[in-house]
Design a protein around this motif. Structure first.
Motif, PDB file in Angstrom:
ATOM      1  N   LYS A  67      26.724 -15.776 -18.098  1.00 46.94           N
ATOM      2  CA  LYS A  67      27.458 -15.210 -16.967  1.00 46.94           C
ATOM      3  C   LYS A  67      28.958 -15.249 -17.229  1.00 46.94           C
ATOM      4  N   THR A  68      29.432 -16.336 -17.811  1.00 50.30           N
ATOM      5  CA  THR A  68      30.857 -16.476 -18.088  1.00 50.30           C
ATOM      6  C   THR A  68      31.324 -15.430 -19.084  1.00 50.30           C
ATOM      7  N   ARG A  69      30.575 -15.248 -20.141  1.00 51.57           N
ATOM      8  CA  ARG A  69      30.943 -14.274 -21.173  1.00 51.57           C
ATOM      9  C   ARG A  69      30.925 -12.849 -20.612  1.00 51.57           C
ATOM     10  N   LYS A  70      29.910 -12.563 -19.816  1.00 50.27           N
ATOM     11  CA  LYS A  70      29.778 -11.240 -19.189  1.00 50.27           C
ATOM     12  C   LYS A  70      30.945 -10.986 -18.233  1.00 50.27           C
ATOM     13  N   ASN A  71      31.290 -11.987 -17.396  1.00 51.10           N
ATOM     14  CA  ASN A  71      32.359 -11.828 -16.417  1.00 51.10           C
ATOM     15  C   ASN A  71      33.734 -11.729 -17.068  1.00 51.10           C
ATOM     16  N   LYS A  72      33.934 -12.414 -18.196  1.00 49.19           N
ATOM     17  CA  LYS A  72      35.202 -12.308 -18.924  1.00 49.19           C
ATOM     18  C   LYS A  72      35.412 -10.884 -19.419  1.00 49.19           C
ATOM     19  N   ARG A  73      34.361 -10.277 -19.896  1.00 51.17           N
ATOM     20  CA  ARG A  73      34.433  -8.910 -20.409  1.00 51.17           C
ATOM     21  C   ARG A  73      34.675  -7.925 -19.267  1.00 51.17           C
ATOM     22  N   ARG A  74      34.023  -8.140 -18.141  1.00 50.68           N
ATOM     23  CA  ARG A  74      34.141  -7.217 -17.009  1.00 50.68           C
ATOM     24  C   ARG A  74      35.460  -7.370 -16.268  1.00 50.68           C
ATOM     25  N   ALA A  75      36.051  -8.546 -16.295  1.00 53.11           N
ATOM     26  CA  ALA A  75      37.259  -8.828 -15.509  1.00 53.11           C
ATOM     27  C   ALA A  75      38.464  -8.028 -15.974  1.00 53.11           C
ATOM     28  N   SER A  76      38.458  -7.523 -17.180  1.00 46.74           N
ATOM     29  CA  SER A  76      39.625  -6.804 -17.680  1.00 46.74           C
ATOM     30  C   SER A  76      39.848  -5.495 -16.926  1.00 46.74           C
ATOM     31  N   ALA A  77      38.825  -4.932 -16.308  1.00 45.39           N
ATOM     32  CA  ALA A  77      38.960  -3.668 -15.589  1.00 45.39           C
ATOM     33  C   ALA A  77      39.350  -3.876 -14.133  1.00 45.39           C
ATOM     34  N   TYR A  78      39.389  -5.125 -13.643  1.00 46.51           N
ATOM     35  CA  TYR A  78      39.621  -5.383 -12.227  1.00 46.51           C
ATOM     36  C   TYR A  78      41.088  -5.509 -11.846  1.00 46.51           C
ATOM     37  N   ARG A  79      41.993  -5.585 -12.822  1.00 45.26           N
ATOM     38  CA  ARG A  79      43.387  -5.821 -12.464  1.00 45.26           C
ATOM     39  C   ARG A  79      44.032  -4.573 -11.870  1.00 45.26           C
ATOM     40  N   LEU A  80      45.036  -4.779 -11.041  1.00 48.82           N
ATOM     41  CA  LEU A  80      45.740  -3.680 -10.392  1.00 48.82           C
ATOM     42  C   LEU A  80      46.777  -3.094 -11.342  1.00 48.82           C
ATOM     43  N   ASN A  81      47.014  -1.807 -11.231  1.00 45.73           N
ATOM     44  CA  ASN A  81      48.023  -1.157 -12.045  1.00 45.73           C
ATOM     45  C   ASN A  81      49.372  -1.249 -11.348  1.00 45.73           C
ATOM     46  N   LYS A  82      50.427  -1.395 -12.142  1.00 43.10           N
ATOM     47  CA  LYS A  82      51.769  -1.449 -11.588  1.00 43.10           C
ATOM     48  C   LYS A  82      52.196  -0.067 -11.116  1.00 43.10           C
ATOM     49  N   SER A  83      52.922  -0.029 -10.006  1.00 39.22           N
ATOM     50  CA  SER A  83      53.457   1.234  -9.516  1.00 39.22           C
ATOM     51  C   SER A  83      54.625   1.653 -10.396  1.00 39.22           C
ATOM     52  N   THR A  84      54.734   2.943 -10.656  1.00 44.05           N
ATOM     53  CA  THR A  84      55.829   3.472 -11.448  1.00 44.05           C
ATOM     54  C   THR A  84      56.957   3.885 -10.525  1.00 44.05           C
ATOM     55  N   TYR A  85      58.165   3.459 -10.850  1.00 44.25           N
ATOM     56  CA  TYR A  85      59.343   3.840 -10.088  1.00 44.25           C
ATOM     57  C   TYR A  85      60.343   4.503 -11.022  1.00 44.25           C
ATOM     58  N   VAL A  86      61.048   5.492 -10.495  1.00 41.64           N
ATOM     59  CA  VAL A  86      62.119   6.164 -11.233  1.00 41.64           C
ATOM     60  C   VAL A  86      63.390   6.083 -10.393  1.00 41.64           C
ATOM     61  N   GLU A  87      64.523   6.345 -11.034  1.00 36.64           N
ATOM     62  CA  GLU A  87      65.791   6.313 -10.325  1.00 36.64           C
ATOM     63  C   GLU A  87      66.076   7.689  -9.741  1.00 36.64           C
TER      64      GLU A  87
END
Length: 59
Positions: A10-30
């Motif tokens: 379960k740990t190995r499986k969840n480590k592999r799957r967790a990489s897709a769960y992070r939020l993307n940073k918002s892009t800002y321009v001036e």
């Protein structure tokens, strides 16, 4: 055909799957008009300009 010798833990499986769960940073321009940070391809919320033209009249 390759067959796994052991079950994936379960740990190995969840480590592999967790990489897709992070939020993307918002892009800002001036903003070229007032130099405030803004979202790209949208009207600037602080001055109301977009592509050099006044779109919103802000007081």
């Amino acid at each position: 055909m390759a067959v796994p010798k052991r079950r994936t833990s379960k740990t190995r499986k969840n480590k592999r799957r967790a990489s897709a769960y992070r939020l993307n940073k918002s892009t800002y321009v001036e903003c070229p008009n007032c130099h405030e940070p803004m979202l790209p391809h949208r009207v600037c919320p602080s001055c109301g300009y977009h592509k050099g033209k006044e779109v919103l009249e802000l007081n």
